[in-house]
Design a protein around this motif. Sequence first.
Motif, mmCIF file in Angstrom:
data_model
loop_
_atom_site.group_PDB
_atom_site.id
_atom_site.type_symbol
_atom_site.label_atom_id
_atom_site.label_comp_id
_atom_site.label_asym_id
_atom_site.label_seq_id
_atom_site.Cartn_x
_atom_site.Cartn_y
_atom_site.Cartn_z
ATOM 1 N N UNK A 92 0.833 -1.202 0.000
ATOM 2 C CA UNK A 92 0.000 0.000 0.000
ATOM 3 C C UNK A 92 0.871 1.256 0.000
ATOM 4 N N UNK A 93 1.902 1.269 0.844
ATOM 5 C CA UNK A 93 2.797 2.430 0.911
ATOM 6 C C UNK A 93 3.533 2.618 -0.405
ATOM 7 N N UNK A 94 3.983 1.510 -1.004
ATOM 8 C CA UNK A 94 4.678 1.601 -2.293
ATOM 9 C C UNK A 94 3.753 2.158 -3.367
ATOM 10 N N UNK A 95 2.515 1.690 -3.399
ATOM 11 C CA UNK A 95 1.542 2.168 -4.372
ATOM 12 C C UNK A 95 1.249 3.651 -4.147
ATOM 13 N N UNK A 96 1.123 4.033 -2.894
ATOM 14 C CA UNK A 96 0.867 5.434 -2.553
ATOM 15 C C UNK A 96 2.026 6.319 -3.006
ATOM 16 N N UNK A 97 3.248 5.828 -2.805
ATOM 17 C CA UNK A 97 4.414 6.584 -3.241
ATOM 18 C C UNK A 97 4.435 6.738 -4.759
ATOM 19 N N UNK A 98 4.118 5.663 -5.476
ATOM 20 C CA UNK A 98 4.083 5.726 -6.934
ATOM 21 C C UNK A 98 3.068 6.753 -7.410
ATOM 22 N N UNK A 99 1.878 6.750 -6.784
ATOM 23 C CA UNK A 99 0.845 7.706 -7.166
ATOM 24 C C UNK A 99 1.304 9.133 -6.910
ATOM 25 N N UNK A 100 1.945 9.371 -5.756
ATOM 26 C CA UNK A 100 2.436 10.709 -5.435
ATOM 27 C C UNK A 100 3.508 11.153 -6.418
ATOM 28 N N UNK A 101 4.392 10.242 -6.794
ATOM 29 C CA UNK A 101 5.445 10.569 -7.761
ATOM 30 C C UNK A 101 4.837 10.909 -9.114
ATOM 31 N N UNK A 102 3.870 10.124 -9.538
ATOM 32 C CA UNK A 102 3.214 10.366 -10.820
ATOM 33 C C UNK A 102 2.487 11.703 -10.797
ATOM 34 N N UNK A 103 1.806 11.989 -9.704
ATOM 35 C CA UNK A 103 1.076 13.241 -9.570
ATOM 36 C C UNK A 103 2.039 14.423 -9.611
ATOM 37 N N UNK A 104 3.142 14.318 -8.876
ATOM 38 C CA UNK A 104 4.125 15.409 -8.837
ATOM 39 C C UNK A 104 4.771 15.601 -10.208
ATOM 40 N N UNK A 105 5.048 14.494 -10.904
ATOM 41 C CA UNK A 105 5.642 14.598 -12.240
ATOM 42 C C UNK A 105 4.705 15.324 -13.195
#
Length: 132
Positions: A92-105
């Motif tokens: 869950x944390x890894x998925x959340x991090x991926x989403x945040x990275x994608x959003x920031x990008x």
Amino acid sequence: MAEKLEDLNLPNLTVQKIIKDALPDGVNVGKDARSALSRATSIFVLYITSQASKEAQKANRKTLLGQDIIAALEELEFEEFVEPLQVMLKEFKDLKQKKNKTKKNSEGGDVEMTEEIEDEAVEEEENCETHE
């Protein structure tokens, strides 16, 4: 808080999917059995949540964290659920991090700083889990 006891039950479709995934093909479960499983599951969740709340109170927090649920499972002697839960929390944390990275990008934000802060937060929570 729920007004009626039935409000605490899991949705029937969710219970049906869990049962279907857990049993071999061709096995049918009656309506009464599904209802009993739904109620038992709700009671189990409330039981673990109650203990996790006590764990959070011991740490002078009002917010339940994953580590509180893990501590509650251990305290109530449900150790067999701890490892799978830790795996799911990490996913869950890894998925959340991926989403945040994608959003920031996509927003053109400072990705490196965001990643660094998130990594520190995850590391801090993992340290809390290992010290308990």
